[in-house]
Design an enzyme around this catalytic site. Structure first.
Site, PDB file in Angstrom:
ATOM      1  NE  ARG A 168      13.139 -79.327 -63.102  1.00  0.00           N
ATOM      2  CZ  ARG A 168      12.674 -78.616 -64.114  1.00  0.00           C
ATOM      3  NH1 ARG A 168      12.904 -77.322 -64.188  1.00  0.00           N
ATOM      4  NH2 ARG A 168      11.990 -79.193 -65.065  1.00  0.00           N
TER       5      ARG A 168
ATOM      6  CE  LYS B  29      19.347 -91.840 -46.583  1.00  0.00           C
ATOM      7  NZ  LYS B  29      19.410 -93.170 -45.949  1.00  0.00           N
TER       8      LYS B  29
ATOM      9  CD  GLU C 181      17.135 -93.790 -36.204  1.00  0.00           C
ATOM     10  OE1 GLU C 181      18.081 -94.234 -36.874  1.00  0.00           O
ATOM     11  OE2 GLU C 181      15.972 -94.181 -36.356  1.00  0.00           O
TER      12      GLU C 181
ATOM     13  CE  LYS D 116      21.591 -88.594 -40.914  1.00  0.00           C
ATOM     14  NZ  LYS D 116      20.161 -88.829 -40.936  1.00  0.00           N
TER      15      LYS D 116
ATOM     16  CD  GLU E 280      22.051 -94.919 -47.730  1.00  0.00           C
ATOM     17  OE1 GLU E 280      21.478 -94.066 -47.026  1.00  0.00           O
ATOM     18  OE2 GLU E 280      21.585 -96.026 -47.970  1.00  0.00           O
TER      19      GLU E 280
ATOM     20  NE  ARG F  19      22.558 -90.363 -45.422  1.00  0.00           N
ATOM     21  CZ  ARG F  19      21.883 -89.260 -45.640  1.00  0.00           C
ATOM     22  NH1 ARG F  19      22.299 -88.430 -46.570  1.00  0.00           N
ATOM     23  NH2 ARG F  19      20.807 -88.979 -44.944  1.00  0.00           N
TER      24      ARG F  19
ATOM     25  CG  ASN G 269      20.535 -97.300 -44.168  1.00  0.00           C
ATOM     26  OD1 ASN G 269      19.575 -96.600 -43.883  1.00  0.00           O
ATOM     27  ND2 ASN G 269      21.261 -97.106 -45.249  1.00  0.00           N
TER      28      ASN G 269
ATOM     29  CG  HIS H  70      17.412 -98.123 -40.664  1.00  0.00           C
ATOM     30  ND1 HIS H  70      18.181 -97.958 -39.538  1.00  0.00           N
ATOM     31  CD2 HIS H  70      16.746 -96.951 -40.834  1.00  0.00           C
ATOM     32  CE1 HIS H  70      17.991 -96.728 -39.060  1.00  0.00           C
ATOM     33  NE2 HIS H  70      17.128 -96.109 -39.822  1.00  0.00           N
TER      34      HIS H  70
ATOM     35  CG  HIS I 288      12.961 -99.601 -43.298  1.00  0.00           C
ATOM     36  ND1 HIS I 288      13.796 -99.107 -44.264  1.00  0.00           N
ATOM     37  CD2 HIS I 288      12.812 -98.602 -42.393  1.00  0.00           C
ATOM     38  CE1 HIS I 288      14.136 -97.854 -43.969  1.00  0.00           C
ATOM     39  NE2 HIS I 288      13.552 -97.530 -42.828  1.00  0.00           N
TER      40      HIS I 288
ATOM     41  CG  HIS J  34      12.107 -95.301 -38.118  1.00  0.00           C
ATOM     42  ND1 HIS J  34      12.348 -96.174 -39.156  1.00  0.00           N
ATOM     43  CD2 HIS J  34      13.264 -94.617 -37.927  1.00  0.00           C
ATOM     44  CE1 HIS J  34      13.592 -96.013 -39.577  1.00  0.00           C
ATOM     45  NE2 HIS J  34      14.168 -95.076 -38.843  1.00  0.00           N
TER      46      HIS J  34
HETATM   47  N1  GLY Z   1      18.475 -92.307 -41.335  1.00  0.00           N
HETATM   48  C1  GLY Z   1      19.596 -92.733 -42.066  1.00  0.00           C
HETATM   49  C2  GLY Z   1      20.187 -91.685 -42.941  1.00  0.00           C
HETATM   50  O1  GLY Z   1      19.807 -90.514 -42.859  1.00  0.00           O
HETATM   51  O2  GLY Z   1      21.006 -92.008 -43.753  1.00  0.00           O
END
Ligand code: GLY
Length: 330
Positions: A106, A128, A170, A202, A212, A216, A220, A223, A227, A239
């Site tokens: 965990r 993430k 990015e 960030k 998120e 947050r 995206n 994205h 994606h 990406h």
């Molecule tokens: N790559 C987007 C984030 O980390 O929220």
């Protein structure tokens, strides 16, 4: 240089250290997940340990099979809850390595050493972790911030141009969201300043909304379309490159043609391709859009750039979304 970000969960914080040379990286892993190419080039200068698991970079490593392989290796290594896992590689290796670390017993101590520009400016910070499922991006994952991130710009000296372009894209996305000055750093190839400025943008956002649920989502930007492009292309479009193609689409959807053009021109100056390949059809897009994590019962939340440092979250119902996309794809 060191920066510390704290997140709104008790006891969670990430310390970011910037070092000049690979030989300055000071970590003591019990278990090291290492990008194979990074091992080839820098293996003799990195702190290794008895358990080094090499993974190839790229989306082929972001699978449940690789995740299970890492768990089995962690079992062999008899990793305890107080063991330290270090993951050194680009976004894909960090995503799957961090997923394994976040779930083993965990959650064990996690240190990330991002070796690509994309991972330095974005993927490493904010916790993430993910694997792809049945060819769809990031369908399973956890939110588990690393205790430490070590940034070493020396890794960028051997980065292939297409991988550099992914990171530049990015970083450009981060400039649109929160700091126009990043563009100037990128244009003068001042990557140390660019990485620090991206992490500041960030870090501020994820410190406010780690899970998120609100702000947050802005990260995206590009994205939703990006994606889909990655998935439809069988991950032959990287990406960052896919995100750079998605940003002008989002601007056009918001009726901001001038910003779409300005973004494309800047991307071109940085060597980033923004033209969407003809193989990416609207019907393919509409199919893959359903896997987007910003999909709700009432439609999908799109991140729409209005201008520099000015992005908005807009919920579009499926009919409106389709009509807007049809105009762009016609
Ligand atoms: N790559 C987007 C984030 O980390 O929220």
């Amino acid at each position: 240089m060191s920066i510390e970000f704290s997140f709104p969960r008790s006891d969670v914080s990430t310390a970011v250290h910037v070092v000049d040379r690979v030989t300055d990286i000071d970590v003591s892993p019990d278990f090291l997940v290492l990008d194979s190419e990074v091992k080839n080039i820098y293996g003799d200068r990195l702190p290794l340990c008895d358990y080094v698991i090499e993974l190839p970079g790229g989306e082929t490593s972001k699978t449940p099979d690789i995740l299970e392989k890492l768990w089995l290796e962690m079992n062999q290594a008899k990793l305890r809850r107080d063991s330290s896992v270090v993951v050194a590689g680009g976004g894909t290796v960090c995503d799957v390595g961090a997923f394994a670390a976040s779930t083993w017993k965990r959650g064990v101590n996690l240190v990330l050493v991002p070796t690509t520009l994309l991972c330095m400016v974005d993927a490493s910070l904010g916790g993430k972790t993910a694997v792809n499922i049945a060819g769809e991006k990031n369908q399973a994952g956890t939110v588990y911030p690393a205790s430490e991130i070590i940034i070493c710009p020396e890794f960028l000296e051997t980065l292939p141009p297409e991988e550099m372009a992914n990171g530049l894209a990015e970083a450009l996305k981060t400039a649109v969201i929160g700091d126009r000055q990043i563009v100037e750093y990128l244009l003068r190839k001042d990557y140390s300043r660019a990485v620090a400025a991206c992490l500041a943008v960030k870090g501020r956002i994820v410190a406010a909304d780690l899970e998120e649920n609100s702000e947050r989502r802005l990260l995206n930007l590009g994205h939703t379309v990006g994606h889909c492009i990655e998935a439809i292309s069988g991950f032959t479009v990287g990406h960052g490159a896919a995100v750079a193609m998605g940003i002008p689409v989002a601007a056009e959807m918001g009726g901001n043609h001038d910003f779409a053009l300005e973004f494309k021109e800047l991307a071109c100056k940085l060597g980033i391709e923004t033209a969407i390949p003809s193989s990416i059809t609207l019907s393919g897009m509409l199919k893959h859009l359903e896997s987007d994590k910003k999909t709700t019962g009432n439609g999908r939340i799109w991140i729409i750039p209005r201008g520099w440092e000015d992005c908005e979250q807009v919920l579009l119902d499926r009919t409106t979304e389709r009509e807007l996309l049809e105009k762009i794809w016609q």
